[in-house]
Design a protein around this motif. Structure first.
Motif, PDB file in Angstrom:
ATOM      1  N   THR A   1     -17.361 -15.502 -24.612  1.00 50.41           N
ATOM      2  CA  THR A   1     -17.389 -16.328 -23.393  1.00 50.41           C
ATOM      3  C   THR A   1     -16.454 -15.771 -22.333  1.00 50.41           C
ATOM      4  O   THR A   1     -16.817 -15.636 -21.159  1.00 50.41           O
ATOM      5  CB  THR A   1     -16.993 -17.782 -23.733  1.00 50.41           C
ATOM      6  OG1 THR A   1     -17.968 -18.340 -24.616  1.00 50.41           O
ATOM      7  CG2 THR A   1     -16.894 -18.630 -22.471  1.00 50.41           C
ATOM      8  N   ALA A   2     -15.237 -15.429 -22.750  1.00 47.02           N
ATOM      9  CA  ALA A   2     -14.259 -14.901 -21.802  1.00 47.02           C
ATOM     10  C   ALA A   2     -14.683 -13.534 -21.263  1.00 47.02           C
ATOM     11  O   ALA A   2     -14.510 -13.246 -20.074  1.00 47.02           O
ATOM     12  CB  ALA A   2     -12.889 -14.812 -22.463  1.00 47.02           C
ATOM     13  N   THR A   3     -15.237 -12.686 -22.129  1.00 48.50           N
ATOM     14  CA  THR A   3     -15.686 -11.361 -21.690  1.00 48.50           C
ATOM     15  C   THR A   3     -16.776 -11.495 -20.631  1.00 48.50           C
ATOM     16  O   THR A   3     -16.745 -10.814 -19.595  1.00 48.50           O
ATOM     17  CB  THR A   3     -16.205 -10.550 -22.891  1.00 48.50           C
ATOM     18  OG1 THR A   3     -15.169 -10.421 -23.855  1.00 48.50           O
ATOM     19  CG2 THR A   3     -16.650  -9.160 -22.450  1.00 48.50           C
ATOM     20  N   LYS A   4     -17.735 -12.367 -20.881  1.00 47.68           N
ATOM     21  CA  LYS A   4     -18.792 -12.611 -19.890  1.00 47.68           C
ATOM     22  C   LYS A   4     -18.210 -13.124 -18.576  1.00 47.68           C
ATOM     23  O   LYS A   4     -18.668 -12.749 -17.491  1.00 47.68           O
ATOM     24  CB  LYS A   4     -19.805 -13.613 -20.440  1.00 47.68           C
ATOM     25  CG  LYS A   4     -20.671 -13.079 -21.569  1.00 47.68           C
ATOM     26  CD  LYS A   4     -21.625 -14.156 -22.058  1.00 47.68           C
ATOM     27  CE  LYS A   4     -22.517 -13.630 -23.181  1.00 47.68           C
ATOM     28  NZ  LYS A   4     -23.442 -14.689 -23.687  1.00 47.68           N
ATOM     29  N   SER A   5     -17.200 -13.971 -18.678  1.00 49.27           N
ATOM     30  CA  SER A   5     -16.583 -14.534 -17.477  1.00 49.27           C
ATOM     31  C   SER A   5     -15.891 -13.458 -16.654  1.00 49.27           C
ATOM     32  O   SER A   5     -16.006 -13.424 -15.425  1.00 49.27           O
ATOM     33  CB  SER A   5     -15.584 -15.625 -17.862  1.00 49.27           C
ATOM     34  OG  SER A   5     -16.226 -16.696 -18.521  1.00 49.27           O
ATOM     35  N   VAL A   6     -15.159 -12.579 -17.314  1.00 50.37           N
ATOM     36  CA  VAL A   6     -14.450 -11.509 -16.607  1.00 50.37           C
ATOM     37  C   VAL A   6     -15.451 -10.606 -15.893  1.00 50.37           C
ATOM     38  O   VAL A   6     -15.280 -10.273 -14.707  1.00 50.37           O
ATOM     39  CB  VAL A   6     -13.580 -10.694 -17.582  1.00 50.37           C
ATOM     40  CG1 VAL A   6     -13.003  -9.462 -16.877  1.00 50.37           C
ATOM     41  CG2 VAL A   6     -12.446 -11.555 -18.132  1.00 50.37           C
ATOM     42  N   ILE A   7     -16.505 -10.206 -16.594  1.00 46.92           N
ATOM     43  CA  ILE A   7     -17.519  -9.335 -15.987  1.00 46.92           C
ATOM     44  C   ILE A   7     -18.212 -10.048 -14.831  1.00 46.92           C
ATOM     45  O   ILE A   7     -18.387  -9.493 -13.737  1.00 46.92           O
ATOM     46  CB  ILE A   7     -18.554  -8.900 -17.035  1.00 46.92           C
ATOM     47  CG1 ILE A   7     -17.902  -8.098 -18.151  1.00 46.92           C
ATOM     48  CG2 ILE A   7     -19.673  -8.092 -16.376  1.00 46.92           C
ATOM     49  CD1 ILE A   7     -17.241  -6.822 -17.696  1.00 46.92           C
ATOM     50  N   GLY A   8     -18.624 -11.297 -15.065  1.00 44.72           N
ATOM     51  CA  GLY A   8     -19.319 -12.044 -14.022  1.00 44.72           C
ATOM     52  C   GLY A   8     -18.483 -12.243 -12.778  1.00 44.72           C
ATOM     53  O   GLY A   8     -18.979 -12.135 -11.647  1.00 44.72           O
ATOM     54  N   THR A   9     -17.198 -12.516 -12.971  1.00 44.29           N
ATOM     55  CA  THR A   9     -16.312 -12.712 -11.823  1.00 44.29           C
ATOM     56  C   THR A   9     -16.093 -11.408 -11.072  1.00 44.29           C
ATOM     57  O   THR A   9     -16.143 -11.376  -9.829  1.00 44.29           O
ATOM     58  CB  THR A   9     -14.961 -13.290 -12.275  1.00 44.29           C
ATOM     59  OG1 THR A   9     -15.179 -14.542 -12.913  1.00 44.29           O
ATOM     60  CG2 THR A   9     -14.028 -13.488 -11.088  1.00 44.29           C
ATOM     61  N   MET A  10     -15.858 -10.319 -11.781  1.00 43.75           N
ATOM     62  CA  MET A  10     -15.648  -9.036 -11.122  1.00 43.75           C
ATOM     63  C   MET A  10     -16.869  -8.623 -10.305  1.00 43.75           C
ATOM     64  O   MET A  10     -16.753  -8.263  -9.123  1.00 43.75           O
ATOM     65  CB  MET A  10     -15.325  -7.949 -12.143  1.00 43.75           C
ATOM     66  CG  MET A  10     -15.037  -6.596 -11.496  1.00 43.75           C
ATOM     67  SD  MET A  10     -14.695  -5.272 -12.683  1.00 43.75           S
ATOM     68  CE  MET A  10     -16.360  -5.010 -13.342  1.00 43.75           C
ATOM     69  N   VAL A  11     -18.053  -8.692 -10.914  1.00 47.17           N
ATOM     70  CA  VAL A  11     -19.270  -8.306 -10.203  1.00 47.17           C
ATOM     71  C   VAL A  11     -19.529  -9.250  -9.028  1.00 47.17           C
ATOM     72  O   VAL A  11     -19.908  -8.819  -7.938  1.00 47.17           O
ATOM     73  CB  VAL A  11     -20.469  -8.284 -11.167  1.00 47.17           C
ATOM     74  CG1 VAL A  11     -21.775  -8.066 -10.408  1.00 47.17           C
ATOM     75  CG2 VAL A  11     -20.293  -7.190 -12.206  1.00 47.17           C
ATOM     76  N   GLY A  12     -19.288 -10.541  -9.240  1.00 47.49           N
ATOM     77  CA  GLY A  12     -19.485 -11.498  -8.156  1.00 47.49           C
ATOM     78  C   GLY A  12     -18.564 -11.239  -6.981  1.00 47.49           C
ATOM     79  O   GLY A  12     -18.978 -11.316  -5.818  1.00 47.49           O
ATOM     80  N   MET A  13     -17.306 -10.945  -7.266  1.00 44.53           N
ATOM     81  CA  MET A  13     -16.358 -10.655  -6.195  1.00 44.53           C
ATOM     82  C   MET A  13     -16.746  -9.378  -5.457  1.00 44.53           C
ATOM     83  O   MET A  13     -16.710  -9.322  -4.208  1.00 44.53           O
ATOM     84  CB  MET A  13     -14.940 -10.537  -6.751  1.00 44.53           C
ATOM     85  CG  MET A  13     -14.342 -11.861  -7.190  1.00 44.53           C
ATOM     86  SD  MET A  13     -12.686 -11.684  -7.906  1.00 44.53           S
ATOM     87  CE  MET A  13     -11.765 -11.004  -6.508  1.00 44.53           C
ATOM     88  N   LEU A  14     -17.127  -8.346  -6.193  1.00 46.62           N
ATOM     89  CA  LEU A  14     -17.533  -7.097  -5.551  1.00 46.62           C
ATOM     90  C   LEU A  14     -18.792  -7.296  -4.709  1.00 46.62           C
ATOM     91  O   LEU A  14     -18.922  -6.732  -3.615  1.00 46.62           O
ATOM     92  CB  LEU A  14     -17.767  -6.015  -6.607  1.00 46.62           C
ATOM     93  CG  LEU A  14     -16.526  -5.560  -7.380  1.00 46.62           C
ATOM     94  CD1 LEU A  14     -16.913  -4.579  -8.476  1.00 46.62           C
ATOM     95  CD2 LEU A  14     -15.484  -4.938  -6.448  1.00 46.62           C
ATOM     96  N   SER A  15     -19.707  -8.105  -5.199  1.00 50.51           N
ATOM     97  CA  SER A  15     -20.918  -8.403  -4.437  1.00 50.51           C
ATOM     98  C   SER A  15     -20.595  -9.135  -3.142  1.00 50.51           C
ATOM     99  O   SER A  15     -21.275  -8.957  -2.125  1.00 50.51           O
ATOM    100  CB  SER A  15     -21.869  -9.245  -5.285  1.00 50.51           C
ATOM    101  OG  SER A  15     -23.071  -9.511  -4.598  1.00 50.51           O
ATOM    102  N   ALA A  16     -19.533  -9.960  -3.168  1.00 47.80           N
ATOM    103  CA  ALA A  16     -19.096 -10.682  -1.967  1.00 47.80           C
ATOM    104  C   ALA A  16     -18.207  -9.827  -1.079  1.00 47.80           C
ATOM    105  O   ALA A  16     -17.744 -10.292  -0.031  1.00 47.80           O
ATOM    106  CB  ALA A  16     -18.360 -11.954  -2.372  1.00 47.80           C
TER     107      ALA A  16
END
Length: 322
Positions: free
Chosen positions: A215-230
């Motif tokens: 769960t935490a690994t998915k969260s870290v990846i999702g947040t990083m990609v989301g921030m970069l996309s923004a």
């Protein structure tokens, strides 16, 4: 800076979105659950270490080392802190926040909420504590010093620009002028979580194996990609990760910035630092899993015709996939 948390069960909306009759806080919807991933501010009754005291002031409720004192006298709440004082009217009227569909949200400049019974909290990610006990009825107010006004205003702006990026704290409303000293501002952050010190970590290696780590690994990846996309990066990454569940929140965006496209030299350097810090959250034992998740995220963005800038992809892949 000082962080103060207000229980929303005590709040009364001063711009009624219902009718003009007197109602209780519950009838106004202020006790409705607020759907969020984690808390941005965490109650810390046992004390904490304060980082970067030359720039910001973090104070934990009950921390005798900081010798903070609080009192509700007459029509004000007041705290005397090492770097200055924080005062609030009773109640604090915070502009730019309104009720929308039974939930607190950013509203027009004419809207406001009234907040009562604040408590002073800490905000150092290394010492903050979190759990699965989301305190849906609280709101945190962050008060800048004069020298940190720009950073606090930037934090709110960045957080609002992140939109639906998961696992980041939220800034609602807009910065309000601090009424007792020129040159200072306040921002409102939600939600608030309480827990014990042993229940939060900043590293995945301390999270329970199995589903919590995934769960935490998915969260870290999702947040990083989301921030970069923004188009956003930050430095001094500060995650709060539940040891038991793996639920994750990233806090403290005072150092966050937007990057240009095409990237400047400074942006490239900062993005390498940001992606490296995010990678450091994940232990070696989970790097292969993280790489697979990242590849899947990048592929999905390409399929949806929403790819990251090529140079950004080069930096991410060079650190995470090579």
């Amino acid at each position: 800076m000082g962080f103060v948390v207000f229980p929303l069960a005590e709040a009364i909306a001063s711009l009624l979105l219902f009718d003009g009759s007197a109602r209780s806080a519950h009838q106004l919807g202020l006790q409705m659950p607020i759907p969020v991933d984690r808390s941005s501010i965490v109650a810390n009754p046992v004390g904490m270490a304060a980082p970067r005291l030359d720039r910001y002031q973090y104070v934990a409720n009950g921390d005798s080392r900081l010798a903070a004192s609080t009192a509700a006298v007459g029509s004000q709440y007041a705290w005397n802190l090492p770097n200055g004082s924080v005062e609030f009217a009773r109640p604090l009227s915070f502009a730019g926040i309104s009720m929308q569909d039974g939930k607190l949200a950013s509203g027009p400049a004419s809207s406001s909420i009234s907040l009562w019974d604040p408590k002073l909290l800490g905000s150092n990610a290394k010492d903050q504590q979190s759990s699965n006990n989301v305190a849906d009825e609280k709101i945190a107010v962050k008060v800048s010093w004069k020298r940190s006004r720009t950073s606090v205003e930037n934090e709110c702006s960045i957080l609002q620009s992140l939109g639906d990026v998961p696992h980041v704290e939220r800034c609602i409303g807009r910065p309000n002028l601090y009424p007792y000293e020129e040159g200072r501002v306040m921002i409102a952050l939600m939600p608030v979580v309480t827990s014990d010190a042993s229940e939060v970590t900043s590293s995945l290696k301390n999270v329970k194996a199995g589903r919590p780590q995934m769960t935490a690994t998915k969260s870290v990846i999702g947040t990083m990609v989301g921030m970069l996309s923004a188009g956003v990066y930050t430095i001094d990454v500060q995650p709060l990760i539940s040891v038991d569940s793996g639920e994750t929140l990233f806090i403290d965006f005072t150092e966050a910035s937007h990057f240009a496209n095409p990237l400047t030299t400074a942006d490239e350097s900062a993005l390498v630092g940001f992606c490296s810090e995010m990678l450091a959250v994940i232990p070696e034992s989970l790097r292969d899993v993280a790489a697979e998740l990242l590849s899947s995220e990048l592929d999905a963005m390409n399929r949806n015709n929403m790819p990251l800038p090529e140079k950004v992809v080069d930096i991410v892949e060079g650190l995470w996939l090579d």
